[in-house]
Design an enzyme around this catalytic site. Structure first.
Site, PDB file in Angstrom:
ATOM      1  N   SER A 549      23.771  10.842 107.545  1.00  0.00           N
ATOM      2  CA  SER A 549      25.205  11.010 107.735  1.00  0.00           C
ATOM      3  C   SER A 549      25.638  10.269 109.009  1.00  0.00           C
ATOM      4  O   SER A 549      25.479   9.056 109.093  1.00  0.00           O
ATOM      5  CB  SER A 549      25.550  12.504 107.776  1.00  0.00           C
ATOM      6  OG  SER A 549      26.923  12.698 107.622  1.00  0.00           O
ATOM      7  N   ASP A 635      29.119  12.462  96.730  1.00  0.00           N
ATOM      8  CA  ASP A 635      29.260  12.818  98.143  1.00  0.00           C
ATOM      9  C   ASP A 635      30.725  12.678  98.547  1.00  0.00           C
ATOM     10  O   ASP A 635      31.318  11.608  98.416  1.00  0.00           O
ATOM     11  CB  ASP A 635      28.383  11.897  98.994  1.00  0.00           C
ATOM     12  CG  ASP A 635      28.274  12.344 100.444  1.00  0.00           C
ATOM     13  OD1 ASP A 635      29.102  13.155 100.892  1.00  0.00           O
ATOM     14  OD2 ASP A 635      27.361  11.867 101.127  1.00  0.00           O
ATOM     15  N   HIS A 672      26.523  15.517  99.300  1.00  0.00           N
ATOM     16  CA  HIS A 672      26.114  15.046 100.619  1.00  0.00           C
ATOM     17  C   HIS A 672      24.695  15.470 100.967  1.00  0.00           C
ATOM     18  O   HIS A 672      23.979  14.755 101.665  1.00  0.00           O
ATOM     19  CB  HIS A 672      27.093  15.588 101.666  1.00  0.00           C
ATOM     20  CG  HIS A 672      26.981  14.928 102.999  1.00  0.00           C
ATOM     21  ND1 HIS A 672      27.194  13.581 103.200  1.00  0.00           N
ATOM     22  CD2 HIS A 672      26.678  15.430 104.222  1.00  0.00           C
ATOM     23  CE1 HIS A 672      27.040  13.287 104.474  1.00  0.00           C
ATOM     24  NE2 HIS A 672      26.720  14.391 105.124  1.00  0.00           N
TER      25      HIS A 672
END
Length: 710
Positions: A549, A635, A672
């Site tokens: 991320s 995501d 995610h």
């Protein structure tokens, strides 16, 4: 045989112009998730990655077997009392998800001692994750909220990875669904005291939780009542419940400013009351404690203080300080119980706790430390739903201490180990955990956690792995990982760089790694990487790096800054096209990010600064490490398009080297966090580790390691 060739996306120039600067993006068209051409391209990338890594499948399978061997697949959690029941979970060998169960509380009996495969008398299954997930490639449970009388349970489920949940209300005893009209909501569900109403949140088109709604059981969702709406696009909200179950707590916040609201759950249709109206830069959180509130705030100290105020007059003018930390101590939060208060904080860079006993009149006494071992630990509150209690459950772990659940007696200070995760084959005496301090480019001292086998020496020959995040004040605290043993037992020196932008050393540590100081995050990581080599822990050609991320942004930035340092990099769901994303407030969560990165739309300096580091726009024509980018189609936090574009631009720019491939792997049904089942997540981890270990020349177990696939 002909080597597989990487997919080449067609070029379709898109022009972006801001502040007199024009950028031509050839691959922005890949953003169209509904396009069959885009899906075909992602599938071609997956096929290419599979072909290139096909020879690594035996290694990945071996690592998967090692993770399984180090896991007690059929296991149980520690039962936790809530009201008239004890709640716990069961995991079953071969099953992906937990089974959530409960048994009746008997006042004269001890805590139940459930055994694997042996249901207790009166045991009820509230939710079997495996049955719920049947027929779905993805499954996430957002909420399992039991009504105050214990007869009903509210369940939030997502089967796409998109982080929107369908709500159902079921009879706890039978599982019969009695209400399932509320759909596509945010996470967080709170019951009214009478069990007739549920509070939940909804998201806007930018995926921002912006509304709180009230649903009356048995009525259509289109009759639900809006309780509170947040219109400022930089703020989002979340809901929770006070431990005494009396109050709905609504926290509205940006990165720097918060505002709390309370609603009396005995009067669910009543008004919402603000605690302290928002003031720019005032960050506070609240806990209800009887007829007062406890407030953790930064009004007077950058690393926060603890204050109290009457619940009838909760505003800032009535806050009275009851605890302040020493220099460098960051107060994180507070949890109230009938006889004492627990303060969560960071001390010496580590997460720990303090207990404040209550005097007869409710005044808090001096804080008391809770001593635990080992030194490099992470100590947090466990699951403690009861307000009236003499003991609290604590969660303790370290890099080499499996997750442990303890009972702490508030009066005597006695600690009782209730359960430590069983890790078959793990012999902790074979390993060492320690902390190094590395000097950054500007002289700051960066803590670096180091984990290794005891027989690994700093002789300059070892393979190494370094992880980092460094954003949003998120700290990478010590935690045990069975999967990590597969690295350590191959002689890998495992490091975590606690770089600026994270919260390990307090709010200032975070402030020094955000906005126009963001480059500190990247240069800190490079300094930590160089130190591993300079100190002899890692061979100069055998260092791998990983981040996810915002940590994926870190990976993209450091390979642009110092590509020569790394043999291989795994960037998971990487935020590598940061400037394009932050320039488009219509994208999910973008406006709320401006306090973290700056607003490049309004500020020329921010635009130029972000353009100088955003990975996609700063790739160099030189030799790069082997790169694996992993992402998920659904995501909603970092769109798949960012790594898809990045991989194309990398291949078009860097020096081609078949020994250092650039790969993209996309999960087509996930969000995610990647694939959702525990075995699926082990497969993902095994694949990533196999890719890195192969590039490090560390595929074989070293010495007499504890890892076994038998």
């Amino acid at each position: 045989m002909t080597s597989p060739q990487p997919p080449q996306a067609r070029r379709q120039p898109t022009t972006r112009s801001f502040h007199g600067d024009t950028f031509v993006d050839d691959f922005e068209w890949l953003r169209d998730k509904e396009s069959p051409e885009v899906i075909a391209h992602l599938e071609a990338e997956n096929a290419y990655t599979a072909a290139v890594t096909d020879r690594l499948k035996p290694l990945a399978d071996t690592i998967f077997g090692e993770i399984k061997a180090h896991t007690r697949e059929t296991d149980l959690s520690v039962p936790v009392r809530m009201g008239d029941w004890w709640y716990f979970t069961r995991t079953i060998e071969g099953e992906q998800y937990a089974v959530h169960v409960r048994v009746p509380y008997v006042a004269s009996a001890d805590r139940p001692d459930p055994q694997p495969g042996q249901p207790l008398p009166g045991e009820q299954v509230l939710l079997d994750g495996n049955a719920e997930a049947a027929g779905h490639d993805f499954f996430e449970l957002s909420d399992l909220a039991v009504s105050h009388d214990g007869t009903r349970v509210a369940v939030g489920l997502d089967v796409t990875g998109g982080e929107l949940y369908d709500l159902s209300v079921r009879e706890a005893a039978t599982g019969s669904v009695i209400d399932d009209d509320v759909r596509q909501i945010g996470n967080g569900v709170v019951w009214s005291i009478d069990g007739r109403h549920l509070f939940y949140t909804r998201r806007d088109d930018a995926w921002r939780a912006h509304e709180v709604w009230r649903h009356e059981l048995g009525t259509p969702a289109d009759q639900d009542v809006l309780v509170l709406r947040e219109d400022d696009e930089q703020f989002s909200l979340m809901i929770g419940e006070s431990r005494d179950e009396r109050w709905l707590i609504v926290m509205i916040g940006s990165s720097t400013t918060t505002e709390a609201h309370l609603l009396d759950l005995t009067d669910p249709t009543g008004p919402v009351r603000v605690v302290q109206p928002r003031v720019p830069g005032l960050d506070y959180d609240v806990e209800v404690d009887g007829d007062r509130i406890l407030v953790v705030h930064n009004a007077d100290r950058v690393d926060f203080d603890l204050a109290e105020a009457p619940i009838a007059t909760p505003g800032r003018d009535h806050w009275r300080t009851v605890m302040t930390g020493a220099d460098g101590d960051r107060i994180l939060g507070v949890d109230a119980f009938a006889g004492f208060v627990i303060v969560s904080m960071r001390h010496d860079g580590l997460r720990t706790l303090r207990l404040l006993p209550k005097a007869f009149d409710g005044i808090l006494a001096e804080p008391r430390a809770i001593p635990v071992e080992p030194q490099l630990h992470s100590l947090a509150l466990g699951n403690n739903p009861e307000y009236v209690t003499d003991t609290v459950q604590l969660a303790l772990t370290s890099w080499l201490t499996p997750s442990s659940v303890l009972d702490y007696a508030a009066t005597s200070g006695d600690l009782t180990l209730l359960k430590q995760r069983d890790v078959p084959g793990f012999e902790p005496q074979l390993y060492v955990e320690e902390r190094l301090w590395v000097t950054a480019q500007d002289g700051a001292r960066i803590p670096v956690s180091l984990v290794r086998r005891r027989d690994v020496a700093a002789d300059g020959s070892n393979p190494g792995y370094i992880y980092g995040y460094g954003s949003y004040e998120v700290s990478v605290d010590p935690y045990f990982s069975a999967a990590r043993l597969s690295l350590l037992d191959r002689g890998v020196v495992y490091a975590v760089a606690h770089i600026r932008g994270g919260g390990e050393l307090g709010r200032s540590w975070y402030d020094d790694g955000k906005l126009l100081a963001k480059r500190n995050t990247f240069t800190d990581f490079v300094a930590a990487s160089r130190a591993l080599i300079d100190l002899g822990w890692v061979h100069p050609d055998r260092l791998a790096a990983e981040g996810a991320s915002a940590g994926g942004l870190l990976m993209g930035a450091v390979v642009n800054l110092a590509p020569e340092l790394y043999a291989a990099v795994h960037a998971d769901v990487p935020f590598v096209d940061a400037l394009t994303t932050i320039l488009d407030p219509s994208l999910p969560l973008t406006a709320g990010e401006w306090e973290e990165w700056g607003n490049p739309i309004a500020d020329t300096q921010v635009y130029a600064y972000m353009k100088s580091y955003t990975p996609y726009e700063n790739i160099r024509a030189t030799r790069y490490p082997a790169i694996l980018a992993t992402t998920s189609l659904n995501d909603t936090r970092v769109f798949y398009v960012e790594p898809a574009k990045w991989v194309q631009q990398l291949r078009a720019t860097v020096e081609a080297d078949p020994a250092r491939p650039i790969l993209l792997k996309t999960e087509l049904v996930a969000g995610h966090g990647g694939r959702s089942g525990r075995y699926d997540s082990w497969e993902q981890a095994s694949f990533g580790f196999a890719f890195l270990l192969d590039r490090l020349g560390a595929t074989e177990l070293s010495g007499s390691g504890t890892t076994s696939t038998s």
